[in-house]
Design a protein around this motif. Structure first.
Motif: not given
Length: 286
Positions: A58-81
């Motif tokens: 049900i979750i799609g590309q745009s929702e995952m990409a948006d979440a990735a931007r928010r998470v990576c921005s919140a923890v810029p010193g941390t690796q996010v897969v």
């Protein structure tokens, strides 16, 4: 050094990486605060928390990409897969997924061989595409990536047996992916066989509480040959229980005054989300 290079270098040196699953900036901040240097943005967790839906495509590309931007921005010193499910479509869609993940700041991605709509790897009645189709997806990712750490995931064990899963894992390794992930082994013997028959590449183990695979420590998994370990639901399942208990108590008692010790303090939470930093910056943000 980029996050992808840092992750690749750590694994190349023989280190073991344990990635907890996260789904938003707060969960990422809490995982970082706990000491983790690599996080996994889980499609299962995001489906449940963002949409209140199960992990069944049900979750799609745009929702995952948006979440990735928010998470990576919140923890810029941390690796996010970041989970990428099946890539969300044909070659052009997969190429766009790679660009979106790299643009968000992701260190890596997982790409699997299920048919769409996919299912969580520990659910029943999964279906996988042909070897050629999956390998084509992986070729597209490898051709389009800049630095992204690429994990090839196969769900073939549950569908066609361990022999097929191992053969797919070998084929993905031979393409040049960074890591190979055979989903949902059912025993230590399965894990041992995968490790002995798929050599020359980083192997991924998925530790899902009450799932199909025995729960082992990173040390135990490393001894078997698995050095990239994902624990995607530990935080989510714990948070769901804690929220459920808190809301039940509040509904029953009308106040939380007798259980304050089970809660993060107000000041502790504002510290987590960086209040002092914002106040120091002033109203104009400088």
């Amino acid at each position: 050094m980029s996050h992808a290079s840092a992750l690749r270098g750590h694994l190349a040196s023989g280190g073991t990486v344990l990635m907890p699953g996260v789904w938003d900036p707060m969960s990422a901040l809490l995982a970082e605060q706990a000491g983790f240097s690599t996080l996994f943005l889980s499609g299962f967790a995001l489906s449940g928390t963002l949409l209140g839906e199960p992990d069944i495509g049900i979750i799609g590309q745009s929702e995952m990409a948006d979440a990735a931007r928010r998470v990576c921005s919140a923890v810029p010193g941390t690796q996010v897969v970041v989970d990428a499910d099946t890539g969300y479509g044909d070659d052009s869609d997969i190429a766009r997924t790679v660009a979106l993940w790299e643009g968000a700041g992701a260190a890596g991605m997982f790409l699997e061989d299920q048919e769409w709509p996919k299912k969580c790897g520990h659910m029943e009645d999964k279906r996988v595409v042909s070897r050629d189709e999956w390998l084509g997806r992986l070729r597209t990712v490898l051709r389009c990536r800049s630095e992204l750490h690429v994990t090839a995931r196969t769900d073939a064990l549950a569908v066609d047996g361990i022999d097929e899963a191992i053969e797919r894992a070998r084929m993905a390794r031979d393409l040049g992916v960074d890591a190979v992930f055979v989903e949902a082994p059912r025993s230590v013997a399965d894990l041992e066989r995968i490790a002995s028959e798929v050599d020359g590449v980083v192997l991924v183990a998925n530790m899902v509480e009450k799932g199909k695979t025995p729960l082992l420590t990173p040390g135990e998994l490393a001894a078997l040959g698995f050095r990239l370990v994902v624990s995607p639901l530990s935080g989510l399942l714990s948070a769901a229980r804690a929220l459920g208990d808190a809301y039940a108590h509040l509904h029953r008692e009308g106040t939380m005054r007798d259980v304050l010790g089970s809660m993060t303090s107000f000041d502790g939470f504002t510290e987590l989300v960086g209040l002092e930093k914002h106040l120091a910056a002033g109203p104009d943000g400088r």
